[in-house]
Motif scaffolding. Structure first.
Motif, PDB file in Angstrom:
ATOM      1  N   SER A  64      48.530 -51.191 -21.717  1.00  0.00           N
ATOM      2  CA  SER A  64      49.499 -52.256 -21.975  1.00  0.00           C
ATOM      3  C   SER A  64      49.038 -53.140 -23.139  1.00  0.00           C
ATOM      4  O   SER A  64      49.843 -53.598 -23.946  1.00  0.00           O
ATOM      5  N   ALA A  65      47.730 -53.381 -23.233  1.00  0.00           N
ATOM      6  CA  ALA A  65      47.170 -54.195 -24.312  1.00  0.00           C
ATOM      7  C   ALA A  65      47.127 -53.453 -25.647  1.00  0.00           C
ATOM      8  O   ALA A  65      47.038 -54.083 -26.703  1.00  0.00           O
ATOM      9  N   LEU A  66      47.204 -52.111 -25.583  1.00  0.00           N
ATOM     10  CA  LEU A  66      47.153 -51.273 -26.791  1.00  0.00           C
ATOM     11  C   LEU A  66      48.369 -50.341 -26.795  1.00  0.00           C
ATOM     12  O   LEU A  66      48.242 -49.151 -26.501  1.00  0.00           O
ATOM     13  N   PRO A  67      49.561 -50.854 -27.102  1.00  0.00           N
ATOM     14  CA  PRO A  67      50.770 -50.022 -27.053  1.00  0.00           C
ATOM     15  C   PRO A  67      50.622 -48.732 -27.861  1.00  0.00           C
ATOM     16  O   PRO A  67      50.114 -48.745 -28.981  1.00  0.00           O
ATOM     17  N   GLY A  68      51.039 -47.624 -27.235  1.00  0.00           N
ATOM     18  CA  GLY A  68      50.955 -46.320 -27.894  1.00  0.00           C
ATOM     19  C   GLY A  68      49.648 -45.586 -27.638  1.00  0.00           C
ATOM     20  O   GLY A  68      49.519 -44.414 -27.976  1.00  0.00           O
ATOM     21  N   PHE A  69      48.661 -46.267 -27.057  1.00  0.00           N
ATOM     22  CA  PHE A  69      47.372 -45.646 -26.757  1.00  0.00           C
ATOM     23  C   PHE A  69      47.388 -45.096 -25.336  1.00  0.00           C
ATOM     24  O   PHE A  69      48.108 -45.573 -24.476  1.00  0.00           O
ATOM     25  N   THR A  70      46.555 -44.078 -25.110  1.00  0.00           N
ATOM     26  CA  THR A  70      46.313 -43.565 -23.766  1.00  0.00           C
ATOM     27  C   THR A  70      44.827 -43.730 -23.474  1.00  0.00           C
ATOM     28  O   THR A  70      44.022 -43.907 -24.396  1.00  0.00           O
ATOM     29  N   THR A  71      44.471 -43.690 -22.201  1.00  0.00           N
ATOM     30  CA  THR A  71      43.069 -43.830 -21.827  1.00  0.00           C
ATOM     31  C   THR A  71      42.623 -42.640 -20.984  1.00  0.00           C
ATOM     32  O   THR A  71      43.441 -41.983 -20.348  1.00  0.00           O
ATOM     33  N   GLU A  72      41.334 -42.410 -21.006  1.00  0.00           N
ATOM     34  CA  GLU A  72      40.736 -41.324 -20.223  1.00  0.00           C
ATOM     35  C   GLU A  72      39.300 -41.714 -19.910  1.00  0.00           C
ATOM     36  O   GLU A  72      38.602 -42.283 -20.756  1.00  0.00           O
ATOM     37  N   GLY A  73      38.837 -41.424 -18.706  1.00  0.00           N
ATOM     38  CA  GLY A  73      37.458 -41.713 -18.333  1.00  0.00           C
ATOM     39  C   GLY A  73      36.489 -40.807 -19.068  1.00  0.00           C
ATOM     40  O   GLY A  73      36.721 -39.607 -19.190  1.00  0.00           O
ATOM     41  N   ILE A  74      35.418 -41.402 -19.577  1.00  0.00           N
ATOM     42  CA  ILE A  74      34.372 -40.649 -20.279  1.00  0.00           C
ATOM     43  C   ILE A  74      33.018 -41.169 -19.826  1.00  0.00           C
ATOM     44  O   ILE A  74      32.912 -42.264 -19.277  1.00  0.00           O
ATOM     45  N   GLN A  75      31.988 -40.398 -20.086  1.00  0.00           N
ATOM     46  CA  GLN A  75      30.625 -40.869 -19.898  1.00  0.00           C
ATOM     47  C   GLN A  75      30.019 -40.988 -21.283  1.00  0.00           C
ATOM     48  O   GLN A  75      30.119 -40.072 -22.103  1.00  0.00           O
ATOM     49  N   THR A  76      29.413 -42.133 -21.579  1.00  0.00           N
ATOM     50  CA  THR A  76      28.909 -42.393 -22.923  1.00  0.00           C
ATOM     51  C   THR A  76      27.615 -43.195 -22.864  1.00  0.00           C
ATOM     52  O   THR A  76      27.304 -43.807 -21.840  1.00  0.00           O
ATOM     53  N   ALA A  77      26.887 -43.178 -23.965  1.00  0.00           N
ATOM     54  CA  ALA A  77      25.600 -43.873 -24.034  1.00  0.00           C
ATOM     55  C   ALA A  77      25.794 -45.299 -24.519  1.00  0.00           C
ATOM     56  O   ALA A  77      26.478 -45.542 -25.513  1.00  0.00           O
ATOM     57  N   VAL A  78      25.187 -46.225 -23.779  1.00  0.00           N
ATOM     58  CA  VAL A  78      24.955 -47.567 -24.281  1.00  0.00           C
ATOM     59  C   VAL A  78      23.459 -47.623 -24.551  1.00  0.00           C
ATOM     60  O   VAL A  78      22.765 -46.623 -24.388  1.00  0.00           O
TER      61      VAL A  78
END
Length: 196
Positions: A64-78
């Motif tokens: 909703s905050a990023l119209p046109g974007f989709t989201t997906e769960g990922i695992q990433t390094a911090v």
């Protein structure tokens, strides 16, 4: 027939070049720097696109905050571990952001990970330390999973950090490299944390 085919090939090549990242020689090392003149998301001190300190962590709220974007769960390094996050993809399927969950159910931080975004001072992924004009005194050496990287404050924006990769740097990893090597470091991520 050959002339028409050549015309079509030329038009396709021109169209592809117009949509691709801008390449420019950096003027000091004759190295081709990949940046972009397309801005999908602007990172400011107060927000990342429509994501701000009040945004709830979750696919619906982020989309909703990023119209046109989709989201997906990922695992990433911090810097200190690997963790789950929501990656935000634009309509072409490019991963633009990685959004991390805070303990309060809100967004804890957002990492910009593509050259199609812009930081608060015009920073773009792919630019060099010297292109951006980062002060060495605003940087520290990365550790653990970001060993060999420089982590720096964005000028005038204390809640925005710039993560630089230092090509060919062989250490020592407990300190920043000499200035000559640091000047060539390339921006890899822009990190935003909501202001308290």
């Amino acid at each position: 027939m050959r002339l028409r085919l050549l015309s079509v090939v030329t038009l396709v090549a021109a169209a592809s070049a117009a949509c691709s990242p801008a390449g420019d020689f950096d003027g000091t090392s004759s190295r081709l720097v990949q940046t972009s003149n397309v801005t999908l998301v602007q990172i400011t001190e107060d927000n990342v696109g429509g994501i701000n300190s009040q945004t709830t962590y979750g696919s619906k709220a982020i989309e909703s905050a990023l119209p046109g974007f989709t989201t997906e769960g990922i695992q990433t390094a911090v810097e200190n571990k690997t963790e789950w996050a929501l990656a935000a993809f634009n309509t072409d399927g490019f991963q633009v952001l990685q959004v991390f969950k805070g303990q309060n159910g809100k967004v804890r931080s957002v990492h910009g990970v593509t050259h199609h975004l812009q930081g608060p001072n015009g920073e773009r992924i792919g630019m060099t330390f010297s292109d951006i004009g980062t002060a060495r005194s605003n940087c520290r050496a990365g550790k653990n999973l970001w060993r060999g990287m420089a982590i720096c404050k964005s000028r005038g924006h204390p809640n925005v950090e710039l993560v630089y990769a230092i090509p060919g740097y062989q250490g020592p990893f407990d300190r920043l490299p000499p200035s000559k090597e640091l000047r060539e470091a390339q921006l890899q991520r822009i990190l935003w944390t909501p202001k308290s």
